[in-house]
Motif scaffolding. Structure first.
Motif, short mmCIF file in Angstrom:
data_model
loop_
_atom_site.label_atom_id
_atom_site.label_comp_id
_atom_site.label_asym_id
_atom_site.label_seq_id
_atom_site.Cartn_x
_atom_site.Cartn_y
_atom_site.Cartn_z
N THR A 108 9.20 18.78 11.73
CA THR A 108 9.89 17.96 12.71
C THR A 108 11.33 17.74 12.26
O THR A 108 11.73 18.13 11.16
CB THR A 108 9.21 16.59 12.85
OG1 THR A 108 9.34 15.88 11.59
CG2 THR A 108 7.73 16.74 13.16
N VAL A 151 4.31 20.30 10.62
CA VAL A 151 3.61 20.40 11.90
C VAL A 151 2.53 21.47 11.75
O VAL A 151 2.84 22.63 11.51
CB VAL A 151 4.57 20.79 13.05
CG1 VAL A 151 3.81 20.87 14.37
CG2 VAL A 151 5.73 19.81 13.14
N GLN A 211 2.16 23.32 16.81
CA GLN A 211 3.55 23.77 16.83
C GLN A 211 3.99 24.12 18.25
O GLN A 211 3.20 24.58 19.07
CB GLN A 211 3.72 24.99 15.92
CG GLN A 211 3.67 24.66 14.45
CD GLN A 211 3.78 25.88 13.55
OE1 GLN A 211 4.10 26.97 14.02
NE2 GLN A 211 3.53 25.70 12.26
N ASP A 212 5.28 23.89 18.52
CA ASP A 212 5.89 24.27 19.79
C ASP A 212 6.16 25.78 19.73
O ASP A 212 7.12 26.22 19.10
CB ASP A 212 7.20 23.49 19.99
CG ASP A 212 7.90 23.87 21.29
OD1 ASP A 212 7.42 24.78 22.00
OD2 ASP A 212 8.95 23.26 21.59
N HIS A 217 2.05 14.82 4.78
CA HIS A 217 1.20 15.23 5.90
C HIS A 217 -0.24 14.81 5.69
O HIS A 217 -0.88 14.23 6.59
CB HIS A 217 1.28 16.75 6.07
CG HIS A 217 0.29 17.30 7.04
ND1 HIS A 217 0.39 17.09 8.40
CD2 HIS A 217 -0.84 18.05 6.85
CE1 HIS A 217 -0.63 17.68 9.01
NE2 HIS A 217 -1.39 18.26 8.09
#
Length: 378
Positions: free
Chosen positions: A218, A224, A229-230, A365
């Protein structure tokens, strides 16, 4: 001229000096001096023949260093004059083999490769690995002493070279040198001089992993997970190139570990959304990878894939029998327990995994994962 061009000429220049009779360690020091001088001089006065310029300056630096250590008469008998015509051959592969010599530790081999083949300065390498420059200088100096007596024409092991490059790649970015990008550059260079399907496999693997880089963290630096994930941020050109290189390598029917890993990465890249991931085929590739490597870490990653393909119970069965001290064992167990609905156990395991992690981003995380489950989140 760009720094990348200067660095790309390093293997050829170093090879010429060694073939002229210079000791590897002394030649490497001379080439580094020439590279620094090039970065200073070339922007204002670029040479017509960059490689020839570097060879000339490096050889002069080598002679100057020799003069400082030996009597003039003895020096002239030993190193002068320079051979008039040295064949223009590509010594890149020999240098890779030399820097990845089996007698070197992995850290020493990586450092020497970055300096002798990559053309990075000791300061750049030290910053990339977050260690004092003096420490890195000692590490490189010891490595050069080890390989100093190795014949330049001695055959090397491609597998060792590839493992060293993969170590470089996995360091990612941690200083003023992007080690992941540098590893890809060096892998391309290696692929240009050696025709081997595993070299292509490693290059494909690097490209496919690197393609996801922009989506991995990010803006605040938090990791992520792949499933979240994008994918619009993934580099489709790098993915396409990686897949094409992999397909050519696989067509030669000489499967190796890097080709199998790249095939798994390609299947992840092929899914437009996480739910479309072909986990069944990924498990099949992990089965091939187990046959090739028989690695406990590969078996650990296979357990994750089995859990996605066949459910948490099957994943935990695949995990059974593996050593619980393996890196990421607790994190994998936590993921599978959560997937099976064992939230409290999963939270405890995430916390345990966080305590064992060495990477700060991974610690953060895993800690967040534990906190999310304890708070009843999803």
């Amino acid at each position: 001229m760009p720094e990348a061009l200067v660095r790309s000429l390093t293997p050829g220049v170093l090879g010429v000096l060694v073939r002229r009779g210079a000791d590897f360690a002394a030649a490497e020091d001379a080439v580094q001096d020439a590279l620094v001088e090039a970065l200073r001089v070339w922007p204002a006065d670029p040479p017509r023949d960059p490689k020839g310029w570097l060879i000339t300056v490096a050889w002069r630096r080598f002679l100057d260093a020799t003069r400082a250590e030996v009597a003039r008469r003895r020096r002239e008998d030993v190193v002068e004059p320079a051979p008039a015509d040295v064949p223009d051959q590509d010594d890149t592969l020999r240098l890779y083999f030399l820097c990845a010599h089996p007698s070197l530790s992995p850290s020493a081999a990586v450092a020497l490769t970055l300096r002798a083949v990559g053309g990075l300065t000791t300061r750049q390498i030290a910053r990339a690995y977050l260690v004092p420059e003096a420490t890195m200088a000692q590490r490189i100096s010891r490595a050069k002493r080890v390989v100093g007596g190795v014949r330049f024409d001695q055959p090397g092991d491609v597998g060792t070279v590839l493992r060293v490059l993969y170590l470089v790649f996995n360091e990612g970015y941690s200083g003023d040198v992007d080690l992941a990008a540098e590893a890809i550059r060096l892998a391309r260079q290696l692929a240009a001089v050696v025709d081997h399907p595993e070299v292509a496999g490693l290059l494909a693997l690097m490209l496919l992993h690197h393609a996801r880089r922009a989506a991995r963290v990010t803006a605040g630096g938090a990791l992520v997970p792949l499933a979240r994930q994008d994918r619009g941020l993934w580099d489709v050109e790098a993915i396409a190139e990686g897949v094409e290189i992999l397909q050519r390598a696989l067509s030669r029917d000489r499967l190796g570990e890097f080709q199998a890993q790249a095939a798994i990465a390609a299947l992840h890249a092929d899914a437009l959304v996480a739910e479309e991931t072909d986990w069944v085929q990924i498990v099949e590739w992990y089965d091939e990878l187990v046959l090739v490597t028989d690695s406990p870490v590969v078996r650990l990653n296979r357990a994750v894939a089995v859990g996605e393909a066949d459910g948490a119970r099957a994943g935990l069965a695949a995990l059974a029998g593996l050593d619980e001290s393996l890196p990421r064992y607790a994190a994998v167990a936590a993921h599978l327990r959560e997937k099976g609905g064992e939230v409290e156990v999963a939270a405890r395991l995430y916390a345990e995994a966080a305590a064992k992690a060495t990477n700060l981003a991974e610690v953060d995380h895993l800690t967040r994962q534990a906190a999310r489950l304890r708070a009843g989140g999803s």
